[in-house]
Scaffold this motif. Structure first.
Motif, PDB file in Angstrom:
ATOM      1  N   ALA A   1      10.462  17.937  65.396  1.00  0.00           N
ATOM      2  CA  ALA A   1      11.479  18.915  65.025  1.00  0.00           C
ATOM      3  C   ALA A   1      11.421  19.260  63.542  1.00  0.00           C
ATOM      4  N   HIS A   2      10.795  18.414  62.726  1.00  0.00           N
ATOM      5  CA  HIS A   2      10.720  18.658  61.289  1.00  0.00           C
ATOM      6  C   HIS A   2       9.311  19.032  60.826  1.00  0.00           C
ATOM      7  N   LEU A   3       8.431  19.321  61.752  1.00  0.00           N
ATOM      8  CA  LEU A   3       7.090  19.795  61.395  1.00  0.00           C
ATOM      9  C   LEU A   3       7.099  21.304  61.170  1.00  0.00           C
ATOM     10  N   ASN A   4       6.336  21.731  60.161  1.00  0.00           N
ATOM     11  CA  ASN A   4       6.066  23.157  59.931  1.00  0.00           C
ATOM     12  C   ASN A   4       7.327  23.987  59.732  1.00  0.00           C
ATOM     13  N   LEU A   5       8.320  23.395  59.080  1.00  0.00           N
ATOM     14  CA  LEU A   5       9.506  24.155  58.696  1.00  0.00           C
ATOM     15  C   LEU A   5       9.284  24.781  57.321  1.00  0.00           C
ATOM     16  N   GLN A   6      10.001  25.855  57.044  1.00  0.00           N
ATOM     17  CA  GLN A   6       9.895  26.471  55.725  1.00  0.00           C
ATOM     18  C   GLN A   6      10.427  25.493  54.673  1.00  0.00           C
ATOM     19  N   PRO A   7       9.679  25.273  53.604  1.00  0.00           N
ATOM     20  CA  PRO A   7      10.119  24.298  52.589  1.00  0.00           C
ATOM     21  C   PRO A   7      11.371  24.761  51.874  1.00  0.00           C
ATOM     22  N   ARG A   8      12.157  23.787  51.459  1.00  0.00           N
ATOM     23  CA  ARG A   8      13.390  24.095  50.732  1.00  0.00           C
ATOM     24  C   ARG A   8      13.160  24.199  49.237  1.00  0.00           C
ATOM     25  N   SER A   9      12.026  23.650  48.752  1.00  0.00           N
ATOM     26  CA  SER A   9      11.679  23.735  47.330  1.00  0.00           C
ATOM     27  C   SER A   9      10.236  24.196  47.210  1.00  0.00           C
ATOM     28  N   ALA A  10       9.905  24.783  46.074  1.00  0.00           N
ATOM     29  CA  ALA A  10       8.560  25.346  45.881  1.00  0.00           C
ATOM     30  C   ALA A  10       7.513  24.265  45.672  1.00  0.00           C
ATOM     31  N   HIS A  11       7.862  23.160  45.019  1.00  0.00           N
ATOM     32  CA  HIS A  11       6.928  22.063  44.752  1.00  0.00           C
ATOM     33  C   HIS A  11       5.655  22.580  44.058  1.00  0.00           C
ATOM     34  N   ASP A  12       5.818  23.463  43.078  1.00  0.00           N
ATOM     35  CA  ASP A  12       4.706  24.010  42.289  1.00  0.00           C
ATOM     36  C   ASP A  12       3.701  24.761  43.158  1.00  0.00           C
ATOM     37  N   CYS A  13       4.167  25.331  44.239  1.00  0.00           N
ATOM     38  CA  CYS A  13       3.282  26.078  45.143  1.00  0.00           C
ATOM     39  C   CYS A  13       2.947  27.446  44.542  1.00  0.00           C
ATOM     40  N   ASP A  14       1.669  27.833  44.663  1.00  0.00           N
ATOM     41  CA  ASP A  14       1.243  29.170  44.261  1.00  0.00           C
ATOM     42  C   ASP A  14       1.323  30.070  45.497  1.00  0.00           C
ATOM     43  N   PHE A  15       2.396  30.824  45.622  1.00  0.00           N
ATOM     44  CA  PHE A  15       2.633  31.611  46.826  1.00  0.00           C
ATOM     45  C   PHE A  15       1.627  32.741  46.995  1.00  0.00           C
ATOM     46  N   SER A  16       0.927  33.102  45.916  1.00  0.00           N
ATOM     47  CA  SER A  16      -0.100  34.138  46.056  1.00  0.00           C
ATOM     48  C   SER A  16      -1.309  33.629  46.828  1.00  0.00           C
ATOM     49  N   ARG A  17      -1.432  32.316  46.996  1.00  0.00           N
ATOM     50  CA  ARG A  17      -2.552  31.732  47.727  1.00  0.00           C
ATOM     51  C   ARG A  17      -2.147  31.256  49.127  1.00  0.00           C
ATOM     52  N   VAL A  18      -0.870  31.326  49.464  1.00  0.00           N
ATOM     53  CA  VAL A  18      -0.392  30.834  50.754  1.00  0.00           C
ATOM     54  C   VAL A  18      -0.753  31.835  51.853  1.00  0.00           C
ATOM     55  N   ARG A  19      -1.279  31.308  52.953  1.00  0.00           N
ATOM     56  CA  ARG A  19      -1.655  32.166  54.078  1.00  0.00           C
ATOM     57  C   ARG A  19      -0.425  32.895  54.607  1.00  0.00           C
ATOM     58  N   ASN A  20      -0.644  34.122  55.085  1.00  0.00           N
ATOM     59  CA  ASN A  20       0.471  34.975  55.495  1.00  0.00           C
ATOM     60  C   ASN A  20       1.270  34.372  56.646  1.00  0.00           C
ATOM     61  N   TRP A  21       0.573  33.705  57.576  1.00  0.00           N
ATOM     62  CA  TRP A  21       1.317  33.179  58.720  1.00  0.00           C
ATOM     63  C   TRP A  21       2.191  32.001  58.346  1.00  0.00           C
ATOM     64  N   TYR A  22       1.912  31.343  57.207  1.00  0.00           N
ATOM     65  CA  TYR A  22       2.854  30.355  56.687  1.00  0.00           C
ATOM     66  C   TYR A  22       4.121  31.053  56.210  1.00  0.00           C
ATOM     67  N   LEU A  23       3.927  32.141  55.456  1.00  0.00           N
ATOM     68  CA  LEU A  23       5.066  32.874  54.917  1.00  0.00           C
ATOM     69  C   LEU A  23       5.914  33.479  56.018  1.00  0.00           C
ATOM     70  N   ASP A  24       5.278  33.837  57.137  1.00  0.00           N
ATOM     71  CA  ASP A  24       5.998  34.449  58.259  1.00  0.00           C
ATOM     72  C   ASP A  24       6.653  33.421  59.182  1.00  0.00           C
ATOM     73  N   GLY A  25       6.507  32.134  58.860  1.00  0.00           N
ATOM     74  CA  GLY A  25       7.122  31.102  59.678  1.00  0.00           C
ATOM     75  C   GLY A  25       6.430  30.870  61.004  1.00  0.00           C
ATOM     76  N   LEU A  26       5.107  31.110  61.066  1.00  0.00           N
ATOM     77  CA  LEU A  26       4.353  30.984  62.311  1.00  0.00           C
ATOM     78  C   LEU A  26       3.423  29.775  62.317  1.00  0.00           C
TER      79      LEU A  26
END
Length: 696
Positions: free
Chosen positions: A419-444
């Motif tokens: 139930a807690h796998l692959n949820l949208q993170p609550r904090s950025a944790h120094d993530c570079d969102f310009s490199r994040v795959r689109n389906w991560y951003l779309d919650g898929l």
């Protein structure tokens, strides 16, 4: 299991803090610092690096070293020098390297990556097809089909040993397509894995060609034919797949970092190659010793020059595997020999030459944990303010071994983890969102995650996990054994292994309208049918052979702990003398109950399935066995009936006095199939020729 009870069984599986196996406190799973040479920094860091190098080349101003990368023009000496600098920087926060030295490290790392595999993207590689080169229109259709639970299904018999059900999301009427893989050479592996994989695995044998295409094509797999014999090869295959995935992900990030570093128009490049967090593979295991076996497979498949904290790992996780005698069953010894602690968690971090144990979760590539240990880490000892599951947001592969053993613990922990796998993170944790795959951003991301479940048999809870959490857009595969007398993989109906005893075995089906009403219907059947039969036996035995007491010798085997409590309470005012053994009974009380039952002081012994799972007791003085429900594990049925055979063998009773009675409903088709066989289960569960079936 249906009953949610505490995990720990006294003197068998203690719930104690996991100790030093992880650097993080359950709440301490914060993002790793800048000392990780393989971290995934923002693209702006590389722009700043180049600007600094151009402006300050003469000054050679020291800068904090962020990542070691290489280029094909680097010399061997530069590669070695860059590697030494990277290793030193990872071990010390104070290490400083110049901008010129870091650029040489960039060039050197890319050189090694390009030597490992060509610069061109292989569109036939399942890794590329699943994560990178995805057709957007096809993906949209498949995700819609998954959401609507529309699948194209194909069922295939596997050499008369089992059945494979392949499913892909419905787009058209085409059947699922599968690759034919005969050996590891047919898999697109990283070169550093090929030699060891060929020597350890080589050609696929038996039923492996039926399931390995699902594994290496990133489809979900539910394999319910795990045995002690095939477990090592399954472990090697899944570890090989996990390593191959980690190395391909890592090298893709390195190459794209190089493109950003060298391209004059790098600001316009869109390189989607990362997730929100670094961990990509999650192993869910039952014991620390099982974790040791996985690590052994990993280190045998890949030759690491260094293994940091290896001794600390072995001291914390491994124990000698000789604490049980040979009379214990092989599956019991495999599960509980060595260190059988079931609360642990461990982070593994990979560099090009080093395997590092006890990495922080946010700095790990692979997390190995028990469901209980991971839940404790997420919940942070019950403090809601410190609850953190962001490190699971980018997991792309889950491998759960021995799911049948998890069923005997607390299945709720596993459900909590999923139930807690692959949820949208609550904090950025120094993530570079310009490199994040689109389906991560779309919650898929849950539809891109590959889930591999290995179990000895199928249960309703495992099947529910298949329906709810294994919804991969690439498809899924379920393997279930066929239980026949001609099986060569050990999947012989339990009842067939008992025919030499000559003991009459009676199966009685009771009416149960719905699954929710099943416990009440079972209890009613006990009160109206089974209990009067036992009381009659006790009365007859008392009047004929033992006027002073009981001595019927009836063991009542109860799969559910909740049913055990209900039944025990109902017998308080019964004229029967009885004892009870559950997973929570102390060793002293267990010895007393067994002794009194063997001597005839108690006529009835209540015995739970989990008590047998954790201890495999051998009960003496057994004349009859009554199964409250059909055992989940078919070996438990054989062992319980075998107690009667031992009584007959010791001439304590005649065969005519022995007997077995089992009650079941139509909701127990899976359990009944494993005991009576695939060819008979239909007539027992859904037949109209009667409700009582005798086997001799």
């Amino acid at each position: 299991m249906d009953d949610a009870v505490p995990d720990a069984v006294p003197d068998a599986q203690p719930d104690i803090p996991s100790g030093p196996e992880s650097d993080e406190d359950p709440s301490d799973v914060s993002q790793a610092g800048a000392d990780d040479e393989d971290a995934e920094p923002a693209a702006s860091a590389y722009h700043s690096l180049l600007q600094s190098f151009d402006q300050n080349a003469a000054k050679d101003k020291p800068r904090r070293k962020r990542r070691k990368l290489e280029h094909s023009r680097a010399s061997a000496e530069e590669v070695d020098d860059a590697q030494q600098q990277a290793d030193a920087a990872d071990d010390s926060e104070a290490e400083q390297v110049s901008a010129a030295e870091q650029l040489r490290a960039v060039e050197a790392q890319v050189a090694l990556v390009e030597q490992d595999e060509g610069d061109d993207v292989d569109s036939s590689d399942p890794f590329e097809r699943h994560f990178a080169a995805v057709d957007e229109k096809e993906l949209e259709k498949r995700l819609r089909a998954v959401k609507d639970n529309q699948w194209i299904t194909e069922k295939v018999n596997v050499a008369d040993e089992g059945r494979c059900m392949w499913q892909i999301p419905k787009m058209d009427e085409k059947a699922p397509s599968r690759r034919k893989l005969k050996e590891v050479g047919d898999i697109k592996l990283k070169p550093r894995l090929e030699t060891n994989a060929q020597s350890m695995i080589g050609q696929f044998t038996d039923l492996e060609p039926a399931i390995v295409p699902a594994i290496f094509d990133y489809q979900d797999l539910l394999f319910c034919g795990r045995t002690v014999q095939n477990a090592p090869r399954l472990r090697h295959i899944t570890c090989l797949h996990a390593l191959n995935h980690i190395f391909k992900t890592r090298d893709r990030v390195i190459k794209n970092n190089a493109k950003l570093s060298h391209s004059p128009e790098s600001a316009d490049l869109e390189l989607r190659d990362q997730g929100f967090a670094r961990p990509k593979v999650l192993f869910l295991l039952e014991t620390k010793q099982a974790c040791v076996r996985v690590i052994e497979s990993v280190t045998q498949l890949c030759n690491f020059e260094q293994q940091e904290n290896k001794k600390r790992f072995l001291d914390s996780f491994s124990l000698p595997s000789d604490k049980f005698s040979d009379d214990k069953p092989s599956d019991f010894r495999e599960l509980f020999e060595g260190n059988d602690e079931n609360e642990f968690r461990l982070g593994l971090k990979f560099t090009r030459k080093t395997l590092k144990f006890f990495a922080k979760f946010y700095n790990s590539d692979i997390i190995l944990s028990s469901p209980l240990g991971l839940r404790r880490a997420i919940e942070a000892n019950g403090d809601p303010k410190k609850t953190d599951y962001d490190f699971l947001s980018s997991v792309e592969m889950v491998i759960h071994d021995q799911a049948d053993a998890t069923q005997m613990q607390n299945w709720e922990h596993l459900e909590y983890v999923f139930a807690h796998l692959n949820l949208q993170p609550r904090s950025a944790h120094d993530c570079d969102f310009s490199r994040v795959r689109n389906w991560y951003l779309d919650g898929l991301s849950s539809h891109f995650r590959q889930t591999i479940i290995l179990s000895a048999y199928l249960t309703p809870s495992i099947n529910a996990l298949w329906n709810k959490s294994m919804r991969n857009w690439a498809g899924r595969c379920k393997y279930t054994p066929v239980y026949t007398t001609t099986s060569t993989n050990g999947n012989i109906p339990a009842i067939e292994n008992l025919t030499h005893l000559g003991i009459k075995q009676t199966f009685s089906r009771f009416a149960s309208p719905t699954h929710l009403e099943d416990p009440d219907a079972r209890f009613k059947f006990w009160q109206t049918s089974t209990l009067p039969w036992i009381l009659k036996l006790a009365k007859t035995h008392q009047s004929q052979s033992n006027p002073g007491g009981g001595g019927v010798g009836v063991v009542l085997y109860i799969p559910s702990y909740l049913d055990f409590v209900r039944l025990r309470n109902s017998l308080v005012d019964s004229p029967l003398s009885y004892a009870s053994i559950s997973e929570y009974t102390t060793p002293t009380d267990v010895r007393k109950a067994r002794s009194h039952f063997m001597s005839g002081r108690h006529s009835l012994l209540l015995y739970t399935e989990r008590a047998h799972h954790f201890h495999r007791y051998k009960i003496r003085g057994v004349k009859k066995v009554v199964f409250w429900g059909v055992p989940t594990n078919p070996r438990f049925y054989e062992e319980a009936v075998g107690w009667i055979g031992e009584s007959v063998g010791r001439a304590e009773i005649r065969v005519e006095e022995a007997g077995v009675r089992a009650s079941f409903s139509r909701w127990e088709a899976m359990e009944v199939e494993r005991v009576v066989g695939t060819s008979r289960v239909g007539s027992l569960v859904g037949g109209e020729r009667g409700d009582v079936f005798d086997f001799i």
